[in-house]
Design a protein around this motif. Structure first.
Motif: not given
Length: 488
Positions: A218-247
């Protein structure tokens, strides 16, 4: 009411749940801007939308006249449809900015004119941008930059579409539960990049995430932080996600679904399926929505999808992944309800490996049935086992503690370890001996700290091989000429 986009085609417009469509053959950025503003403000007048709401359609009144100057952040790739011919690119900005793309087959020639879809949505104080590319060429590398001439362009990145279903190999990463420790999260992402060729020379083609990428959905800024930290991977490698209980967030409120563009053959972004090379993959939802422990409608759906995967004779492997594990021996308890209802379907439909997270450790089972029958007690090398192997990979970051290992492991578990880690999987299809082999290496990362106690997130010298195993299967006669191109 949520309106995610306007479809414009052949001079007509209509409200739908899709994206803005433009043909780059006669594309005009100013025309795009004018059309968007006209359509959206008409909708505002007709529908009386509350512009102060958390979810707003593009071109809100607060940002109606000018584009902000801000380059794209948190860039990530998703697979929205057939991975051989489509790719989704998403990012966020805090200013209202353009949603545009230049892409092509070489770094200096970004001149492709494929039709593409765009969508921009205001979520809390963040604009989430999506672009979906269609009609791409199979097994082809594209270069791209996103943003716009007024707001600012990103750097140029690249991605490669999936090979044909009779491809000779496949390389991917599985991990989960990054949560909120950004330094540990970045350390593990750097380890994946640095070590991607340590075990296999071919590049990583996608990354499966087991959920709990943030601590509170429910805290949207945490998603922004996550994507900032993982851009090094996912700017070139597709992410296949599913949600967890914390999402899920408090009272089911979550911003998970707004972040991605995923296949729509299941229940929106909650669960879905796709075929990548010779592998059929199902991303499933193990989380609670309302009064049910999981979406029970997914049970006949997954059975139907798995049966359909048998119609395509190029499908050699079947994987399922979801957050909460049905088999685990950690201090988190296994989901017995999922074991009783889902595991028989996996066993009946030849699922080879089930990946889970949730428990903050690494565990691997023997090939095991829903009633804990073992088809083999071999520890490392399996020859076409009768039941799936269950892998728990839930320690790719921190935010919750590493789980306590039990005093006595369950008989169905081969191996347990509580080190930060990820799982590197490579599949090789050898037509000469008609064998397909899966090789999995579990890479552990031991963080190193400065004398003041702070983490050295750039020190990757302490990586260890925690576990490895292989599964070998026979390639049926007639493969690979028997590609059926089953549509899921």
């Amino acid at each position: 009411m949520e309106i995610r986009g306007i479809s414009l085609s052949n001079g007509q417009s209509s409200v739908n749940s899709g994206f803005l469509l433009f043909d780059r053959g006669d594309y005009n950025p100013m025309m795009k801007k004018s059309i968007q503003k006209t359509v959206v403000f008409s909708l505002i007048l007709i529908l009386g939308l509350n512009m102060a709401s958390e979810h707003s359609i593009i071109f809100t009144s607060a940002k109606e006249n000018t584009f902000g100057l801000e380059e794209p952040k948190g860039i990530r790739l998703n697979i929205p449809d057939d991975p051989r011919s489509s790719m989704a690119i998403s990012w966020f900005t805090y200013e209202f900015t353009e949603t545009d793309i230049n892409f092509g087959l070489s770094l200096g020639n970004l001149n492709q004119t494929n039709s593409f879809f765009t969508d921009t949505e205001l979520v809390k104080d963040t604009y989430i941008h999506h672009i979906v590319l269609k009609n791409l060429s199979t097994n082809t590398t594209y270069f791209y930059q996103i943003g716009g001439p007024t707001s600012g362009w990103s750097d140029v990145y690249s991605f490669t579409t999936a090979p044909e279903r009779n491809a000779s190999s496949l390389h991917f990463i599985a991990y989960g539960d990054n949560r909120s420790d950004r330094e540990i999260r970045r350390l593990i992402n750097r380890a994946i990049l640095q070590n991607s060729s340590s075990y296999h020379s071919e590049p990583i083609q996608f990354i499966m995430h087991m959920g709990d990428m943030v601590t509170r959905g429910e805290e949207h800024d945490l998603f922004n932080d996550y994507f900032d930290d993982s851009q090094m991977l996912h700017e070139s490698i597709p992410l296949l996600p599913i949600q967890g209980n914390h999402e899920i967030g408090n009272l089911g409120k979550s911003y998970y679904r707004e972040q991605f563009v995923l296949p729509e053959n299941g229940n929106a972004e909650w669960y879905w399926a796709l075929q990548y090379g010779s592998v059929f993959i199902m991303g499933l939802d193990s989380e609670a929505h309302g009064i049910i422990p999981y979406d029970t409608q997914s049970i006949p759906w997954m059975d139907s999808m798995l049966q359909k995967s048998h119609e395509d004779l190029s499908t050699l492997w079947r994987f399922a992944f979801f957050h909460q594990p049905p088999f685990v021996s950690s201090s988190h308890m296994p989901r017995i309800d999922i074991r009783d209802s889902w595991s028989p379907i996996f066993g009946d439909n030849d699922v080879d490996v089930v990946f889970n997270g949730h428990c903050h450790l690494y565990e691997r089972s023997f090939p095991v049935s829903s009633n804990e029958t073992l088809s083999s007690r071999e520890r490392y090398n399996y020859n076409d086992p009768d039941y799936p192997i269950y892998i728990v990979t839930g320690a790719a970051g921190r935010g919750g503690p590493i789980d306590r290992l039990p005093d006595r492991e369950n008989e169905y578990m081969v191996f347990s370890n509580f080190t930060w880690h990820y799982v590197d999987v490579f599949i090789s299809n050898n037509l000469t001996n008609q064998k397909s082999t899966l090789m999995a290496n579990v890479v552990g990362i031991i963080p190193q700290y400065f004398s003041n106690g702070s983490l050295n997130e750039f020190d990757l010298s302490h990586t260890v091989l925690l576990d490895n195993f292989t599964i070998t299967k026979n390639i049926p006669g007639g493969w690979p000429e028997s590609v059926q191109n089953v549509i899921y």
